[in-house]
Design an enzyme around this catalytic site. Structure first.
Site, PDB file in Angstrom:
ATOM      1  N   LEU A 101      -4.725   2.918   4.882  1.00 14.30           N
ATOM      2  CA  LEU A 101      -5.423   4.166   4.570  1.00 14.30           C
ATOM      3  C   LEU A 101      -4.485   4.977   3.679  1.00 14.30           C
ATOM      4  O   LEU A 101      -3.262   4.914   3.836  1.00 14.30           O
ATOM      5  CB  LEU A 101      -5.735   4.949   5.842  1.00 14.30           C
ATOM      6  CG  LEU A 101      -6.782   4.317   6.784  1.00 14.30           C
ATOM      7  CD1 LEU A 101      -6.913   5.132   8.069  1.00 14.30           C
ATOM      8  CD2 LEU A 101      -8.141   4.201   6.107  1.00 14.30           C
ATOM      9  N   ASP A 102      -5.063   5.748   2.767  1.00 16.24           N
ATOM     10  CA  ASP A 102      -4.252   6.592   1.892  1.00 16.24           C
ATOM     11  C   ASP A 102      -3.482   7.617   2.721  1.00 16.24           C
ATOM     12  O   ASP A 102      -3.870   7.932   3.848  1.00 16.24           O
ATOM     13  CB  ASP A 102      -5.147   7.380   0.916  1.00 16.24           C
ATOM     14  CG  ASP A 102      -5.868   6.471  -0.055  1.00 16.24           C
ATOM     15  OD1 ASP A 102      -5.413   5.329  -0.262  1.00 16.24           O
ATOM     16  OD2 ASP A 102      -6.894   6.922  -0.615  1.00 16.24           O
TER      17      ASP A 102
END
Ligand code: URA
Length: 259
Positions: A101-102
Protein backbone atom coordinates in the site's frame (compact mmCIF):
# COMPACT_ATOMS: atom_id res chain seq x y z
CA UNK A 1 1.99 -34.35 6.91
CA UNK A 2 2.77 -35.40 3.33
CA UNK A 3 6.42 -35.14 2.35
CA UNK A 4 5.71 -32.93 -0.70
CA UNK A 5 3.56 -30.57 1.38
CA UNK A 6 6.26 -30.34 4.04
CA UNK A 7 8.89 -29.38 1.45
CA UNK A 8 6.62 -26.84 -0.27
CA UNK A 9 5.68 -25.26 3.05
CA UNK A 10 9.34 -25.11 4.02
CA UNK A 11 9.96 -23.00 0.89
CA UNK A 12 12.05 -25.65 -0.92
CA UNK A 13 9.86 -25.10 -3.99
CA UNK A 14 6.30 -25.20 -5.22
CA UNK A 15 4.33 -28.46 -4.84
CA UNK A 16 4.93 -29.41 -8.48
CA UNK A 17 8.66 -28.77 -8.20
CA UNK A 18 9.23 -30.61 -4.94
CA UNK A 19 7.46 -33.70 -6.31
CA UNK A 20 10.07 -33.77 -9.07
CA UNK A 21 12.90 -33.33 -6.55
CA UNK A 22 11.53 -36.27 -4.56
CA UNK A 23 11.09 -38.50 -7.61
CA UNK A 24 14.62 -37.68 -8.73
CA UNK A 25 16.06 -38.89 -5.41
CA UNK A 26 17.11 -35.52 -4.03
CA UNK A 27 15.25 -35.99 -0.74
CA UNK A 28 16.11 -38.20 2.23
CA UNK A 29 13.94 -39.05 5.22
CA UNK A 30 15.97 -40.21 8.25
CA UNK A 31 18.96 -40.87 6.00
CA UNK A 32 17.08 -42.91 3.40
CA UNK A 33 16.28 -41.70 -0.12
CA UNK A 34 12.51 -41.55 -0.60
CA UNK A 35 10.99 -41.21 -4.06
CA UNK A 36 7.30 -41.20 -3.16
CA UNK A 37 5.95 -37.62 -2.68
CA UNK A 38 2.82 -38.69 -0.82
CA UNK A 39 4.42 -40.54 2.10
CA UNK A 40 3.48 -39.26 5.53
CA UNK A 41 6.23 -37.82 7.69
CA UNK A 42 6.23 -36.43 11.20
CA UNK A 43 7.66 -32.95 10.86
CA UNK A 44 8.52 -32.83 14.58
CA UNK A 45 10.52 -36.08 14.68
CA UNK A 46 11.72 -37.09 11.21
CA UNK A 47 14.90 -35.61 9.74
CA UNK A 48 14.27 -34.43 6.21
CA UNK A 49 17.16 -33.56 3.90
CA UNK A 50 17.09 -31.91 0.50
CA UNK A 51 20.37 -32.13 -1.45
CA UNK A 52 22.15 -33.00 1.79
CA UNK A 53 20.78 -30.03 3.73
CA UNK A 54 18.45 -30.58 6.68
CA UNK A 55 15.16 -28.78 6.20
CA UNK A 56 13.73 -27.22 9.30
CA UNK A 57 9.96 -27.01 9.50
CA UNK A 58 8.81 -23.45 9.91
CA UNK A 59 5.28 -22.99 11.11
CA UNK A 60 3.27 -20.81 8.76
CA UNK A 61 1.91 -17.56 10.11
CA UNK A 62 -0.69 -15.22 8.65
CA UNK A 63 -1.51 -11.74 9.93
CA UNK A 64 -4.02 -9.07 9.10
CA UNK A 65 -2.69 -5.56 9.72
CA UNK A 66 -4.57 -2.27 9.78
CA UNK A 67 -1.99 -0.05 8.14
CA UNK A 68 -1.99 3.58 9.21
CA UNK A 69 -1.14 6.34 6.73
CA UNK A 70 2.42 7.64 7.03
CA UNK A 71 4.41 4.40 7.06
CA UNK A 72 5.90 2.65 4.10
CA UNK A 73 5.43 -0.93 2.97
CA UNK A 74 9.03 -2.11 3.18
CA UNK A 75 11.21 -4.14 5.52
CA UNK A 76 13.44 -1.22 6.45
CA UNK A 77 13.92 2.43 5.61
CA UNK A 78 16.43 4.96 6.90
CA UNK A 79 13.94 7.83 7.01
CA UNK A 80 10.40 6.54 7.33
CA UNK A 81 8.61 4.29 9.75
CA UNK A 82 7.84 0.97 8.08
CA UNK A 83 4.95 -1.45 8.46
CA UNK A 84 7.30 -3.90 10.20
CA UNK A 85 7.96 -1.41 12.99
CA UNK A 86 4.45 -2.20 14.27
CA UNK A 87 5.18 -5.94 14.73
CA UNK A 88 6.75 -5.65 18.14
CA UNK A 89 5.78 -9.02 19.61
CA UNK A 90 6.48 -11.07 16.49
CA UNK A 91 9.64 -12.54 15.07
CA UNK A 92 9.67 -10.84 11.66
CA UNK A 93 12.46 -13.05 10.19
CA UNK A 94 11.00 -14.62 7.07
CA UNK A 95 7.82 -12.55 7.35
CA UNK A 96 6.80 -10.54 4.28
CA UNK A 97 3.91 -8.33 3.23
CA UNK A 98 1.49 -9.57 0.59
CA UNK A 99 1.41 -6.74 -1.96
CA UNK A 100 1.86 -3.10 -1.00
CA UNK A 101 0.00 0.00 0.00
CA UNK A 102 1.24 3.53 -0.67
CA UNK A 103 2.65 5.54 2.23
CA UNK A 104 -0.55 7.60 2.48
CA UNK A 105 -2.91 4.63 2.03
CA UNK A 106 -4.33 2.88 5.05
CA UNK A 107 -6.23 -0.32 5.71
CA UNK A 108 -5.92 -4.02 5.10
CA UNK A 109 -2.44 -5.42 4.53
CA UNK A 110 -1.59 -9.11 4.93
CA UNK A 111 1.66 -10.61 6.19
CA UNK A 112 2.87 -14.18 6.00
CA UNK A 113 5.93 -16.40 5.69
CA UNK A 114 4.07 -18.70 3.26
CA UNK A 115 5.15 -18.21 -0.35
CA UNK A 116 2.32 -20.35 -1.70
CA UNK A 117 -0.26 -18.19 0.06
CA UNK A 118 1.27 -15.03 -1.36
CA UNK A 119 1.40 -16.52 -4.84
CA UNK A 120 -2.27 -17.49 -4.76
CA UNK A 121 -3.29 -13.96 -3.81
CA UNK A 122 -0.90 -12.01 -5.97
CA UNK A 123 -0.67 -14.06 -9.14
CA UNK A 124 -2.33 -11.88 -11.86
CA UNK A 125 -4.12 -14.91 -13.33
CA UNK A 126 -6.08 -15.39 -10.09
CA UNK A 127 -7.81 -11.98 -10.40
CA UNK A 128 -8.26 -11.59 -6.65
CA UNK A 129 -10.47 -8.56 -6.03
CA UNK A 130 -9.33 -5.75 -3.76
CA UNK A 131 -11.76 -3.07 -2.60
CA UNK A 132 -10.72 0.45 -1.63
CA UNK A 133 -12.73 3.18 0.03
CA UNK A 134 -11.76 6.60 -1.28
CA UNK A 135 -12.45 10.29 -0.89
CA UNK A 136 -11.60 12.27 -4.01
CA UNK A 137 -11.93 15.91 -5.02
CA UNK A 138 -14.07 16.05 -8.15
CA UNK A 139 -17.26 14.41 -9.25
CA UNK A 140 -18.22 11.11 -10.79
CA UNK A 141 -20.84 11.36 -13.50
CA UNK A 142 -22.53 8.41 -15.18
CA UNK A 143 -19.97 8.41 -18.00
CA UNK A 144 -17.05 8.39 -15.53
CA UNK A 145 -18.55 5.46 -13.71
CA UNK A 146 -19.01 3.57 -16.95
CA UNK A 147 -15.41 4.37 -17.95
CA UNK A 148 -14.06 3.04 -14.63
CA UNK A 149 -16.18 -0.07 -14.95
CA UNK A 150 -15.03 -0.78 -18.48
CA UNK A 151 -11.37 0.26 -18.05
CA UNK A 152 -9.37 3.47 -18.34
CA UNK A 153 -5.90 4.11 -19.76
CA UNK A 154 -3.27 4.70 -17.07
CA UNK A 155 0.51 4.77 -16.80
CA UNK A 156 3.26 5.71 -19.20
CA UNK A 157 2.32 2.96 -21.63
CA UNK A 158 -1.36 4.00 -21.43
CA UNK A 159 -2.44 0.46 -20.71
CA UNK A 160 -6.14 -0.17 -20.23
CA UNK A 161 -7.16 -1.27 -16.74
CA UNK A 162 -9.25 -4.41 -16.33
CA UNK A 163 -12.96 -3.90 -15.68
CA UNK A 164 -13.60 -2.59 -12.17
CA UNK A 165 -16.60 -2.18 -9.88
CA UNK A 166 -17.50 1.21 -8.48
CA UNK A 167 -20.06 2.29 -5.94
CA UNK A 168 -20.47 5.96 -5.11
CA UNK A 169 -21.16 6.55 -1.42
CA UNK A 170 -21.38 10.33 -0.78
CA UNK A 171 -21.22 13.37 -2.96
CA UNK A 172 -21.25 17.10 -2.12
CA UNK A 173 -19.04 20.07 -1.27
CA UNK A 174 -15.78 19.37 0.53
CA UNK A 175 -16.80 21.72 3.35
CA UNK A 176 -19.76 19.46 4.11
CA UNK A 177 -17.71 16.27 4.56
CA UNK A 178 -14.32 17.47 5.76
CA UNK A 179 -14.90 16.08 9.28
CA UNK A 180 -15.41 12.57 7.92
CA UNK A 181 -12.12 12.38 6.06
CA UNK A 182 -9.21 10.89 8.05
CA UNK A 183 -7.12 13.80 9.21
CA UNK A 184 -3.78 12.05 8.47
CA UNK A 185 -4.48 12.19 4.80
CA UNK A 186 -5.51 15.82 4.50
CA UNK A 187 -2.08 17.26 3.86
CA UNK A 188 -2.97 18.07 0.27
CA UNK A 189 -6.09 20.10 0.98
CA UNK A 190 -6.26 23.78 1.84
CA UNK A 191 -9.07 26.28 2.13
CA UNK A 192 -9.22 26.97 -1.60
CA UNK A 193 -10.85 23.54 -1.97
CA UNK A 194 -13.66 24.22 0.47
CA UNK A 195 -16.33 24.79 -2.17
CA UNK A 196 -15.07 22.07 -4.45
CA UNK A 197 -17.11 18.96 -5.01
CA UNK A 198 -15.90 15.83 -3.29
CA UNK A 199 -16.99 12.25 -3.75
CA UNK A 200 -16.52 9.09 -1.72
CA UNK A 201 -17.03 5.51 -2.76
CA UNK A 202 -15.71 2.00 -3.18
CA UNK A 203 -13.56 0.92 -6.10
CA UNK A 204 -12.92 -2.79 -6.60
CA UNK A 205 -10.05 -3.84 -8.83
CA UNK A 206 -8.49 -7.19 -9.65
CA UNK A 207 -5.01 -5.98 -10.61
CA UNK A 208 -2.19 -4.47 -8.58
CA UNK A 209 -0.61 -1.77 -10.72
CA UNK A 210 1.32 1.05 -9.04
CA UNK A 211 -0.97 3.75 -7.56
CA UNK A 212 -3.74 2.10 -9.53
CA UNK A 213 -6.76 3.51 -7.70
CA UNK A 214 -5.38 7.04 -7.65
CA UNK A 215 -4.49 6.86 -11.32
CA UNK A 216 -7.83 5.37 -12.33
CA UNK A 217 -9.71 8.13 -10.54
CA UNK A 218 -7.34 10.73 -11.97
CA UNK A 219 -8.17 9.43 -15.44
CA UNK A 220 -11.77 10.56 -14.86
CA UNK A 221 -10.79 13.91 -13.31
CA UNK A 222 -10.84 13.00 -9.59
CA UNK A 223 -8.02 13.63 -7.14
CA UNK A 224 -7.78 11.10 -4.31
CA UNK A 225 -7.26 12.68 -0.89
CA UNK A 226 -7.85 9.61 1.23
CA UNK A 227 -7.57 5.92 0.45
CA UNK A 228 -8.19 2.82 2.54
CA UNK A 229 -8.19 -0.85 1.50
CA UNK A 230 -11.20 -2.52 3.06
CA UNK A 231 -11.09 -6.03 1.61
CA UNK A 232 -9.02 -8.60 -0.27
CA UNK A 233 -11.09 -11.32 -1.90
CA UNK A 234 -13.66 -12.43 0.68
CA UNK A 235 -11.63 -11.07 3.59
CA UNK A 236 -12.78 -7.78 5.12
CA UNK A 237 -10.58 -5.58 7.29
CA UNK A 238 -11.45 -6.27 10.93
CA UNK A 239 -12.56 -2.80 11.98
CA UNK A 240 -11.96 -3.67 15.65
CA UNK A 241 -8.25 -3.38 14.90
CA UNK A 242 -7.02 0.14 15.56
CA UNK A 243 -4.64 1.66 13.04
CA UNK A 244 -1.25 0.03 13.53
CA UNK A 245 -2.69 -3.12 15.13
CA UNK A 246 -2.53 -6.65 13.76
CA UNK A 247 -3.91 -10.07 14.55
CA UNK A 248 -3.52 -13.63 13.23
CA UNK A 249 -5.93 -14.78 10.56
CA UNK A 250 -8.28 -17.55 11.63
CA UNK A 251 -8.26 -20.93 9.85
CA UNK A 252 -11.60 -20.03 8.29
CA UNK A 253 -10.26 -16.72 6.95
CA UNK A 254 -7.21 -18.43 5.43
CA UNK A 255 -9.49 -20.99 3.77
CA UNK A 256 -11.81 -18.26 2.47
CA UNK A 257 -8.83 -16.48 0.92
CA UNK A 258 -6.97 -19.35 -0.72
CA UNK A 259 -9.32 -22.32 -0.61
N1 URA B 1 -4.03 2.04 -5.37
C1 URA B 1 -3.38 3.16 -5.03
O1 URA B 1 -3.45 4.16 -5.72
N2 URA B 1 -2.66 3.15 -3.89
C2 URA B 1 -2.57 2.09 -3.08
O2 URA B 1 -1.92 2.15 -2.04
C3 URA B 1 -3.26 0.91 -3.45
C4 URA B 1 -3.98 0.92 -4.60
Amino acid sequence: MRLDKFLAQSSVGRRKEVRIYIKEGMVKVNGEVITEPSIEINENIDVIEYLGKTIRYVEKVYYMFNKPAGCITAKRDVVNKTVFDYFEDVNVDGLFHVGRLDKDTEGLLLFTNDGEFEHKLMCPQKHVEKTYFFWALGSLEEEDIRALEQGVYIGKGKILTKPAKIKVDKYGAYEEFKHEIPIDNLHNIDSKHYNQPIVSGYLTISEGRKHQVKRMLKAVGCYVVSLKRVSIGELMLDESLNKGQYRSLTEAEIKRLVG
